[in-house]
Design an enzyme around this catalytic site. Sequence first.
Site, short mmCIF file in Angstrom:
data_model
loop_
_atom_site.label_atom_id
_atom_site.label_comp_id
_atom_site.label_asym_id
_atom_site.label_seq_id
_atom_site.Cartn_x
_atom_site.Cartn_y
_atom_site.Cartn_z
N ARG A 14 0.83 -1.22 0.00
CA ARG A 14 0.00 0.00 0.00
C ARG A 14 0.87 1.27 0.00
NH1 ARG A 14 -2.90 -3.79 -0.67
NH2 ARG A 14 -4.96 -4.16 0.26
N GLU A 41 -4.59 3.22 6.70
CA GLU A 41 -4.41 3.13 5.24
C GLU A 41 -5.12 4.30 4.57
OE1 GLU A 41 -5.57 -0.60 3.12
OE2 GLU A 41 -6.36 0.75 1.59
N SER A 58 -10.48 -1.19 3.97
CA SER A 58 -9.68 -1.35 5.19
C SER A 58 -9.24 0.02 5.69
CB SER A 58 -8.42 -2.18 4.91
OG SER A 58 -8.75 -3.44 4.41
P1 FAD Z 1 -9.19 8.68 -4.00
O1 FAD Z 1 -9.79 8.24 -2.73
O2 FAD Z 1 -9.93 9.69 -4.80
O3 FAD Z 1 -7.72 9.21 -3.71
C1 FAD Z 1 -6.84 8.48 -2.91
C2 FAD Z 1 -5.49 9.24 -2.82
O4 FAD Z 1 -4.86 9.25 -4.09
C3 FAD Z 1 -5.66 10.72 -2.44
O5 FAD Z 1 -4.53 11.10 -1.70
C4 FAD Z 1 -5.68 11.43 -3.78
O6 FAD Z 1 -5.27 12.77 -3.69
C5 FAD Z 1 -4.70 10.58 -4.56
N1 FAD Z 1 -4.99 10.54 -6.00
C6 FAD Z 1 -6.12 10.07 -6.58
N2 FAD Z 1 -6.01 10.15 -7.92
C7 FAD Z 1 -4.80 10.70 -8.18
C8 FAD Z 1 -4.12 11.04 -9.37
N3 FAD Z 1 -4.65 10.84 -10.59
N4 FAD Z 1 -2.88 11.60 -9.27
C9 FAD Z 1 -2.32 11.81 -8.04
N5 FAD Z 1 -2.93 11.51 -6.90
C10 FAD Z 1 -4.16 10.95 -6.96
N6 FAD Z 1 -7.89 -0.90 -1.77
C11 FAD Z 1 -7.07 -1.96 -2.01
O7 FAD Z 1 -5.86 -1.79 -2.23
N7 FAD Z 1 -7.55 -3.24 -2.00
C12 FAD Z 1 -8.84 -3.51 -1.77
O8 FAD Z 1 -9.24 -4.67 -1.78
C13 FAD Z 1 -9.73 -2.43 -1.51
N8 FAD Z 1 -11.03 -2.66 -1.25
C14 FAD Z 1 -11.87 -1.61 -0.99
C15 FAD Z 1 -13.21 -1.88 -0.75
C16 FAD Z 1 -14.10 -0.85 -0.50
C17 FAD Z 1 -15.55 -1.15 -0.25
C18 FAD Z 1 -13.64 0.49 -0.52
C19 FAD Z 1 -14.59 1.62 -0.31
C20 FAD Z 1 -12.30 0.77 -0.76
C21 FAD Z 1 -11.39 -0.28 -0.99
N9 FAD Z 1 -10.03 -0.06 -1.23
C22 FAD Z 1 -9.19 -1.11 -1.51
C23 FAD Z 1 -9.48 1.31 -1.18
C24 FAD Z 1 -9.66 2.11 -2.49
O9 FAD Z 1 -10.61 1.54 -3.30
C25 FAD Z 1 -8.34 2.23 -3.25
O10 FAD Z 1 -7.37 2.87 -2.46
C26 FAD Z 1 -8.52 3.03 -4.56
O11 FAD Z 1 -7.37 2.88 -5.36
C27 FAD Z 1 -8.77 4.51 -4.33
O12 FAD Z 1 -9.08 5.08 -5.58
P2 FAD Z 1 -9.83 6.46 -5.70
O13 FAD Z 1 -9.85 6.83 -7.15
O14 FAD Z 1 -11.15 6.39 -5.03
O15 FAD Z 1 -8.84 7.41 -4.91
N1 EPU Z 2 -10.26 -11.37 10.43
C1 EPU Z 2 -10.78 -11.52 11.71
N2 EPU Z 2 -11.73 -10.63 12.10
C2 EPU Z 2 -12.19 -9.64 11.29
C3 EPU Z 2 -11.64 -9.48 10.00
C4 EPU Z 2 -10.66 -10.38 9.58
O1 EPU Z 2 -10.40 -12.40 12.46
O2 EPU Z 2 -13.07 -8.90 11.72
C5 EPU Z 2 -9.27 -12.36 9.95
C6 EPU Z 2 -9.86 -13.24 8.84
O3 EPU Z 2 -10.56 -14.33 9.37
C7 EPU Z 2 -8.64 -13.65 8.06
C8 EPU Z 2 -7.69 -12.47 8.25
O4 EPU Z 2 -8.18 -11.72 9.35
O5 EPU Z 2 -8.08 -14.80 8.62
C9 EPU Z 2 -7.58 -11.61 6.99
O6 EPU Z 2 -8.88 -11.11 6.68
P1 EPU Z 2 -9.33 -10.80 5.17
O7 EPU Z 2 -9.03 -11.98 4.30
O8 EPU Z 2 -10.71 -10.30 5.21
O9 EPU Z 2 -8.33 -9.69 4.68
P2 EPU Z 2 -7.77 -8.38 5.38
O10 EPU Z 2 -6.36 -8.65 5.78
O11 EPU Z 2 -8.69 -7.89 6.43
C10 EPU Z 2 -6.71 -7.44 3.19
C11 EPU Z 2 -6.64 -6.12 2.52
C12 EPU Z 2 -7.89 -5.89 1.70
C13 EPU Z 2 -7.99 -7.00 0.64
C14 EPU Z 2 -8.04 -8.35 1.35
C15 EPU Z 2 -8.00 -9.51 0.39
C16 EPU Z 2 -5.24 -4.66 3.83
C17 EPU Z 2 -5.18 -3.52 4.78
N3 EPU Z 2 -6.46 -5.07 3.48
O12 EPU Z 2 -7.77 -7.38 4.13
O13 EPU Z 2 -7.78 -4.65 1.04
O14 EPU Z 2 -9.14 -6.84 -0.15
O15 EPU Z 2 -6.89 -8.47 2.23
O16 EPU Z 2 -6.74 -9.64 -0.16
O17 EPU Z 2 -4.21 -5.15 3.41
C18 EPU Z 2 -8.19 -2.33 1.37
O18 EPU Z 2 -6.97 -2.16 1.27
O19 EPU Z 2 -9.00 -1.37 1.51
C19 EPU Z 2 -8.74 -3.67 1.33
C20 EPU Z 2 -10.03 -3.95 1.47
#
Ligand code: FAD
Ligand code: EPU
Length: 355
Positions: free
Chosen positions: A181, A351, A255
């Site tokens: 990240r 994050e 997250s």
């Molecule tokens: P924004 O929130 O608009 O911006 C994020 C940051 O990037 C800000 O600092 C902004 O200024 C900067 N930025 C945005 N665009 C640009 C640009 N073009 N140039 C320079 N800076 C820029 N993330 C994961 O990694 N894995 C996941 O599994 C994941 N699951 C998610 C699930 C949910 C339900 C939600 C709500 C979020 C999740 N995220 C996850 C976090 C998020 O989706 C990512 O970080 C995504 O890449 C953010 O994109 P955005 O366009 O919304 O960025």
């Molecule tokens: N867990 C618990 N309790 C909870 C949540 C999770 O015990 O309330 C345990 C789960 O049982 C599992 C472990 O924690 O054994 C990991 O959980 P999960 O697979 O849901 O993934 P995570 O580590 O919570 C990360 C990323 C996610 C990404 C998933 C899948 C980070 C900070 N988050 O979540 O990314 O989608 O793995 O790869 O690394 C994001 O960055 O916004 C995000 C959603």
Amino acid sequence: MQTKKYNRIKEMIGMIEENISLKNYNTFGIDATAHYFARFRSVDELSAHLDFSPPSVSPNSMPILLLGGGSNLLFTKDFDGLVLKNELGGIEKIREDEEYVYIKAGAGVNWHQLVIHCIQNNWAGMENLSLIPGNVGASPMQNIGAYGVEIKDIFFELDAFHLKEKSVVTFNLEECEFGYRESIFKRKYNKQFVILNVTYRLRKVPVFKTSYAAVDQKLVKMGVTELSIQAISEAIISIRQGKLPTPSEIGNAGSFFKNPEINQHQFESLSNEFPGIIGFPLADERVKIAAGWLIEQCGWKGYRKGDAGCYSKQALVLVNYGHSTGAQIFELSESIVASVKDKFGIELEREVNIM
Ligand code: FAD
Ligand code: EPU
């Protein structure tokens, strides 16, 4: 005189709005106000917006926020500056060789739409990153990742616009300094560049990544006998829908914290005290700890105060049930950090970008 100049610039740019609610521009649904707000669909528009400075602000000192889908932001107060909403579009196959296709996408393209487009064309590599909210431009910002794949695994290069020098610079994989990240754009070049487009290198013949037990189990449950990038994408969408809240229904930014990394020695002594602790071994004798588990053990899972809460199906996700302020969600995050530190001696790092 100053006001005249200001109005002329505003007119020239044509699209700078004042006092705009950001509620619909962030997935937490926080009702913060942007003093100034503008969209750009070309580098020329971006450049023109950057020339804008109202009479009360000295030139080049206006705070700027680059906005994509707003899915990794928490507004704890109004933004007293200019919010620039990136709407640079376009998806293009720029070249191919025997093994790979090179796909260039505008920073304003919705991430999941790009994933769908690539899957439909049988270009492999993005399927594990299905259904992540947000736009292409933010994908390398923090090296988005899920289910064993990160952007760095499919990244080729990007073009970025230097805000002060107003020039376009190309960054290759090494130059982005991707980490968990993390990227150079969050550290050394924080707030210095606007990412304009990203080129991904995708495989013509897929290499399936199903090492996550949850993915494997879901594929079995779906009755998949022959793996495909479509099937993996469907499995991941289904897993995500089962445990992550949909932002249009419950505000959140995924997250809220990163999974902390500790050393092997620390892990062993914590495991003695807390046998259920979940850790994944990394290189260099480090262990990544499941922060969701730590938070759940501190009793926060399902907690709610007013409209700010810790999601009942995934403790790593903080939520806004409707009318929470960003400050209330931030306050909750502080209490969570303090109690995890107190119980496990581990300092959680956020994050989500706090504004
Ligand atoms: P924004 O929130 O608009 O911006 C994020 C940051 O990037 C800000 O600092 C902004 O200024 C900067 N930025 C945005 N665009 C640009 C640009 N073009 N140039 C320079 N800076 C820029 N993330 C994961 O990694 N894995 C996941 O599994 C994941 N699951 C998610 C699930 C949910 C339900 C939600 C709500 C979020 C999740 N995220 C996850 C976090 C998020 O989706 C990512 O970080 C995504 O890449 C953010 O994109 P955005 O366009 O919304 O960025
Ligand atoms: N867990 C618990 N309790 C909870 C949540 C999770 O015990 O309330 C345990 C789960 O049982 C599992 C472990 O924690 O054994 C990991 O959980 P999960 O697979 O849901 O993934 P995570 O580590 O919570 C990360 C990323 C996610 C990404 C998933 C899948 C980070 C900070 N988050 O979540 O990314 O989608 O793995 O790869 O690394 C994001 O960055 O916004 C995000 C959603």
